[in-house]
Design an enzyme around this catalytic site. Structure first.
Site, mmCIF file in Angstrom:
data_model
loop_
_atom_site.group_PDB
_atom_site.id
_atom_site.type_symbol
_atom_site.label_atom_id
_atom_site.label_comp_id
_atom_site.label_asym_id
_atom_site.label_seq_id
_atom_site.Cartn_x
_atom_site.Cartn_y
_atom_site.Cartn_z
ATOM 1 N N SER A 255 1.010 -2.682 -8.995
ATOM 2 C CA SER A 255 1.450 -3.636 -10.025
ATOM 3 C C SER A 255 1.547 -2.964 -11.385
ATOM 4 C CB SER A 255 0.482 -4.808 -10.098
ATOM 5 O OG SER A 255 -0.795 -4.358 -10.454
ATOM 6 N N LYS B 212 -10.812 9.901 9.736
ATOM 7 C CA LYS B 212 -10.436 9.422 8.413
ATOM 8 C C LYS B 212 -10.639 7.911 8.392
ATOM 9 C CE LYS B 212 -6.987 7.830 7.170
ATOM 10 N NZ LYS B 212 -6.428 6.446 6.957
ATOM 11 N N THR C 297 -5.908 2.537 8.252
ATOM 12 C CA THR C 297 -6.510 2.938 9.469
ATOM 13 C C THR C 297 -7.706 3.812 9.514
ATOM 14 O OG1 THR C 297 -4.361 2.944 10.365
ATOM 15 C CG2 THR C 297 -6.047 4.019 11.616
#
Lengths: 427, 427
Positions: A427, A200, A211
């Site tokens: 946001s 991944k 990651t």
């Protein structure tokens, strides 16, 4: 992270956020054979996501040799520290990977979460705690509630089966838009062995959904020190030659497991054993395939970009120049804009700090030379270059004219979608 | 680049692309006094732009000491090479700067363009060719037609006047949205001297519209070697502590000129002369002011971001960590999204390669501590942090807890507008 399909859906691709699969995704997902000695299972532990799997167990009933390479970050995640300590034993019985939480920057509670996860897995698999390897990917800085694994671990061991690679690849996805799988076979002294892998990445390295993780499994009987050498050398031109945004995760992990269940093959003790040549090629091919899929799933990517640097004073120098180009926001935005902006390439070569002579530099986009000997190529056909830049895959080549050093890295373009993915979500 | 107002417009700000002035621009432009011994003039030579000035001449009728610092790029522009060769003489009579073309990656024709420009300026100013300093900013790789300066150079010398700083700052703009000017005065052994400066930047370093350029002028009598030391030391915490996108231009140039016309002041021969202390402070203040304006005009910037790193093992280490944070696309997009994403800050600290101990790290956004001793700060008030992130100016502080090394850099956020400016303009 809303909108994930339910796990178990027939079409693996549909696991991605609806409608958001990278246009660079491979057209097909490989049919993954079993690897003798490896069983896999997944579950929904509810770490962060709703309605999808988020934990993956691989169990090696008769054990496996294990090798690993990890992030160079000075602030690694708790699972990276866990694996680094235990990789020296060379012996694994289980691998547990969760998505949704990276267990990074979690201090003491992070170490405790690793210990608890490994304890639960060891109890379920009937092995030592030190034989359990761990990886986590997801948000940083939030405690990982490892007790969530308590209810699922025994079921995972019981349910694990040899053909669950697709489900395993899906369970570890975060911002990935497609599961990343690769398989190969090789002859090892007359016996056919299998190499399977999944990974991944996405924001290769987006440490929020942290990651790059990759796991490779083979039934070849390879001793741990030889496997470690193979892996360490194999990542150089594969995972370490891919960059999405130049940011390095706290959690990057590649683990390789060799069960040795292909008993007809000889046990390989040294990486330079000549019988290992075809295996090494296939093994590196799996790593390269997975690494390329990570670049193809770069956050917001619309172009896969191969950067080739030749004529450098060394391979190391060529690598540094290639990474300087690949990580330049100005080069990456130009490629997003389908602009063969070789001025920015010159800039990126210049800032790499490696030997370079402007007056010997030549630059190609899509095989068309646009700059030559310190100036614009007089033969440069703007229409042809413009057509090349519209393609989804672009090779950018730089010849330095100084030596024989050559290297290649893969990256992707920098689009407004990258900013949206990484800037808008909260946001 | 369309939509520039005609030069000579009363309001300097109106020179920027209509409606596109950075929201971070200073509210006022300083009133620039004359610097005795410096005259300036501008003209429209038609290098690339229509309906605006694109060449600036500064003439030092009685000569000036000169000092310079330049890009570290291994592929510098022709004017950078020109200046580097001639800076050693320490003596200047004229400075010619053009916008629209960077004269970079232009090979032999680039060197010829420099020679012709300097020859034309020397003839007009009545000085030696080696006393002419040059800078260019604009597109890379296109030959600079220096013969365009033939018709304007004599007029520039004749028209030059002591109060044309505003016009000079406008003539060197490329993607800048406002002209960057700063002034200060200082006492030098009882005599008041003046320090004026102007700069251009924007994509600090966008090598297409290449480059950060800055020019500083004083009437203080400072010998060239002392001025060189002052400048070299002065840029460390000013221009070298600002980054927009981490890309390094082929053309970055800062030149300082000291006419010595303040004859009542003593001639300063050494940078460590104690009489220079107040001057140095004012000089560094002008550099800092201009450098901050460059960050405020970062391409697409909506936030000015100050990165403070303390508790590092050295200032050098703190600088490297601060730049790693400032150049991280993931940190910059998070700030654009008004997200106090300290996980990404941990990542950027980790990837800097400098000593760091996750378990001692503390992180503040806008003065509010969000992470502490290897984990999320339990007292962290999300609403207060959220309010702080909405401000146009944000300080991000990292304490490493290892030593007394401290440093500070300025940057801006990474927005979709940055990608649009750098990716959309040609496609």
């Amino acid at each position: 992270m809303d909108g994930w399909d339910k796990p178990g859906h027939a079409e693996l691709m549909s696991f991605a956020v609806a409608g958001a699969i990278s246009p660079l995704a491979p057209k097909t997902i490989p049919d993954m054979p079993a690897v003798a000695g490896v069983r896999l299972a997944t579950a929904a532990a509810g770490i962060r996501y709703q309605g999808r799997t988020d934990v993956m167990l691989a169990v090696f009933d008769a054990g496996a040799s294990v090798a690993g390479v990890f992030t160079r970050s000075k602030c690694p995640s708790a699972p990276v520290e866990w694996c680094r300590t235990r990789i020296k034993t060379g012996r694994a019985r289980a691998l547990v990977v969760n998505s949704g939480n990276a267990n990074a920057f979690t201090g003491k509670s992070g170490r405790a979460a690793c210990a608890l996860t490994a304890k639960l897995a060891a109890a379920a698999a009937g092995c030592k705690i030190a034989e359990v390897f761990l990886a986590s990917t997801g948000v940083i800085g939030e405690p990982l509630r490892a007790d969530a694994f308590d209810g699922v671990m025994a079921n995972l061991v019981a349910a694990a089966k040899p053909d669950a690679y697709g489900e395993a690849a899906k369970a570890i996805m975060t911002t990935d838009t497609f599961p990343k799988l690769a398989t190969a076979s090789a002859r090892l002294a007359g016996t056919t062995v299998t190499i399977n892998g999944f990974a991944k990445g996405a924001g290769m390295i987006a440490p929020d959904m942290a990651t790059m993780l990759a796991f490779v499994f083979t039934d070849a009987p390879i001793a741990a020190p030889a496997l470690q050498t193979l892996l360490r050398e194999g990542v150089v031109d594969t995972f370490n030659a891919v960059t999405v945004d130049g940011d390095t995760s706290t959690s990057d992990t590649v683990l390789a497991f060799a069960t040795g269940a292909a008993r007809a093959a000889p046990r390989i003790m040294r990486a330079n054993d000549p019988r290992l040549v075809p295996f090494r090629k296939a093994f590196n091919g799996v790593l390269a395939n997975l690494a390329e899929q990570v670049a193809r799933d770069g956050e917001g990517a619309r172009k896969l970009v191969e950067i080739v640097v030749e004529g450098a004073v060394s391979k190391h120098s060529a690598r540094r120049i290639a990474l300087s180009i690949a990580n330049s926001p100005l080069v990456k935005t130009a490629i997003a804009g389908e602009d063969a902006n070789w001025g920015r390439v010159v800039m990126a070569v210049g800032k790499a700090g490696e030997p370079a002579d402007r007056d010997r530099l030549a630059i190609w986009f899509g095989g068309i030379r646009v700059a030559h000997r310190g100036a614009r190529d007089p033969a440069y056909d703007e229409a042809a270059v413009s057509a090349a830049m519209k393609k989804p895959e672009i090779t950018l080549k730089v010849a330095l004219g100084l030596g024989t050093g050559r290297d290649r890295v893969l990256t992707c373009d920098l689009t407004k979608e990258y900013v949206a993915i990484n800037g808008d979500y909260r946001s």
